[in-house]
Enzyme design. Structure first.
Site, PDB file in Angstrom:
ATOM      1  N   ASP A 172       0.890  -1.170   0.000  1.00 18.68           N
ATOM      2  CA  ASP A 172       0.000   0.000   0.000  1.00 18.68           C
ATOM      3  C   ASP A 172       0.925   1.216   0.000  1.00 18.68           C
ATOM      4  O   ASP A 172       2.146   1.085   0.173  1.00 18.68           O
ATOM      5  CB  ASP A 172      -0.897  -0.009   1.258  1.00 18.68           C
ATOM      6  CG  ASP A 172      -1.818   1.203   1.320  1.00 18.68           C
ATOM      7  OD1 ASP A 172      -2.437   1.539   0.290  1.00 18.68           O
ATOM      8  OD2 ASP A 172      -1.919   1.848   2.392  1.00 18.68           O
ATOM      9  N   SER A 173       0.334   2.415  -0.135  1.00 17.49           N
ATOM     10  CA  SER A 173       1.148   3.629  -0.066  1.00 17.49           C
ATOM     11  C   SER A 173       1.638   3.872   1.363  1.00 17.49           C
ATOM     12  O   SER A 173       2.650   4.537   1.554  1.00 17.49           O
ATOM     13  CB  SER A 173       0.304   4.820  -0.523  1.00 17.49           C
ATOM     14  OG  SER A 173      -0.835   4.929   0.313  1.00 17.49           O
ATOM     15  N   CYS A 205      -4.471  -1.888  -1.728  1.00 22.93           N
ATOM     16  CA  CYS A 205      -4.705  -0.467  -1.957  1.00 22.93           C
ATOM     17  C   CYS A 205      -5.695  -0.358  -3.107  1.00 22.93           C
ATOM     18  O   CYS A 205      -5.468  -0.951  -4.170  1.00 22.93           O
ATOM     19  CB  CYS A 205      -3.365   0.178  -2.339  1.00 22.93           C
ATOM     20  SG  CYS A 205      -3.507   1.836  -3.015  1.00 22.93           S
ATOM     21  N   GLU A 244      -2.851   8.975   8.316  1.00 22.22           N
ATOM     22  CA  GLU A 244      -1.385   8.832   8.414  1.00 22.22           C
ATOM     23  C   GLU A 244      -0.847   9.636   9.589  1.00 22.22           C
ATOM     24  O   GLU A 244       0.122   9.250  10.225  1.00 22.22           O
ATOM     25  CB  GLU A 244      -0.705   9.275   7.107  1.00 22.22           C
ATOM     26  CG  GLU A 244      -0.895   8.309   5.933  1.00 22.22           C
ATOM     27  CD  GLU A 244      -0.062   7.021   6.040  1.00 22.22           C
ATOM     28  OE1 GLU A 244       0.988   7.040   6.686  1.00 22.22           O
ATOM     29  OE2 GLU A 244      -0.497   5.994   5.474  1.00 22.22           O
ATOM     30  N   CYS A 285     -10.988   2.636   0.212  1.00 25.27           N
ATOM     31  CA  CYS A 285      -9.566   2.958   0.378  1.00 25.27           C
ATOM     32  C   CYS A 285      -9.178   2.210   1.637  1.00 25.27           C
ATOM     33  O   CYS A 285      -9.904   2.272   2.646  1.00 25.27           O
ATOM     34  CB  CYS A 285      -9.374   4.459   0.564  1.00 25.27           C
ATOM     35  SG  CYS A 285      -7.729   4.922   1.152  1.00 25.27           S
ATOM     36  N   HIS A 300      -7.179   2.736   3.863  1.00 25.63           N
ATOM     37  CA  HIS A 300      -6.979   3.554   5.060  1.00 25.63           C
ATOM     38  C   HIS A 300      -8.298   3.756   5.826  1.00 25.63           C
ATOM     39  O   HIS A 300      -8.277   4.015   7.033  1.00 25.63           O
ATOM     40  CB  HIS A 300      -6.457   4.948   4.686  1.00 25.63           C
ATOM     41  CG  HIS A 300      -5.000   5.020   4.377  1.00 25.63           C
ATOM     42  ND1 HIS A 300      -4.440   4.484   3.236  1.00 25.63           N
ATOM     43  CD2 HIS A 300      -3.960   5.583   5.066  1.00 25.63           C
ATOM     44  CE1 HIS A 300      -3.138   4.719   3.228  1.00 25.63           C
ATOM     45  NE2 HIS A 300      -2.819   5.376   4.334  1.00 25.63           N
TER      46      HIS A 300
END
Ligand code: DGL
Length: 257
Positions: free
Chosen positions: A7-8, A70, A149, A181, A183
């Protein structure tokens, strides 16, 4: 079996959490591409490049299977079923769509996602093919990834941003919301509190685990977790600990190692 995910940033940990629960003996290698985060604002060509580099990275680190954990990267990986060396590659789009289709009663499904995912029309196309009467309510939520984040899940800024993003979903009367997403499941409690219990929130992690169980049945492995980050990420450890609990064999490594 050794499963690779990327994932990012911290988002893919929500998928890893589910896989670790389902396959406690498997080994895992996680790549968080924090140097190039966010993915959600990038063009498809850029995401294609990052995705193939990440798949190659995991392939070179001895994994047997790659999970694109992701949604933004998954939009360009829909047709990638195999890595260059022939390893199976799974994405998170199909599993989310499948559960949403089963869950909705009024056929109004909202998709909360990054700009890249919404603009790819991937969910609109998915549902158009399977049920053209289903209405998709797309909602870009570009501020949520940086807030997560930064570890600001219970902050008033996040509360304000969520109120703004969820309003069109509430007005449209969606009974099902895809957390499009990886996240966003980290904000599941906060989103659920605003939408109420009548609205179902869809997180694909469980469906991905189910798919792996059916197709690969990972019974054993090293039980190890190797975490690679492409740049420092101050809150990563905090997220990893809260999502994964105490991970005995977790080690942070540098991509060059
Ligand atoms: N967690 C990712 C996703 O599922 C990437 C978010 C981002 O980096 O913008 O889309």
């Amino acid at each position: 079996m050794h499963i690779g995910l990327f994932d990012s940033g911290v988002g893919g940990l929500t998928v890893l959490r589910e896989l670790k629960k389902s396959f406690p003996k498997a080994g895992f290698t996680y790549l968080g591409d924090t140097a190039r985060l966010p993915y959600g604002n990038k063009a498809p060509e850029t995401l294609r490049k990052y995705t193939s580099q990440n798949i190659e990275f995991l392939e070179n680190h001895g994994v047997d299977l790659v999970v694109v954990a992701c949604h933004s990267a998954s939009t360009v990986a829909l047709k990638i079923n195999k890595s260059p060396k022939g390893l199976p590659v799974l994405n998170v789009i199909g599993p989310s769509g499948e559960i949403a289709l089963k869950a909705t009663r009024n056929k109004k499904v909202a998709v909360m996602a990054t700009k890249a995912t919404i603009r790819s029309q991937v969910y609109v196309n998915y549902f158009k093919e399977l049920d053209p009467t289903l209405k998709v309510i797309p909602q870009e939520c570009p501020l949520l990834v940086p807030l997560v984040e930064e570890g600001l899940m219970d902050d008033e800024i996040t509360d304000f941003v969520l109120t703004r993003y969820l309003k069109p979903i509430q007005e449209a009367g969606a009974d099902t919301v895809i957390l499009g997403c990886t996240h966003y499941p980290i904000l599941k409690k906060q989103i659920a509190a605003k939408l109420g219990t009548a609205v179902e929130l869809i997180d694909p992690a469980e469906a991905v685990a189910q798919q792996i169980a059916t197709d690969h049945n990972p019974k054993d492995g090293s039980g190890r977790l190797d975490l690679y980050l492409t740049d420092h990420a101050p809150h990563f450890l905090q997220h990893a600990e809260s999502l994964l609990g105490g991970v005995p064999n977790m080690q942070f490594l540098h991509p060059e190692s």
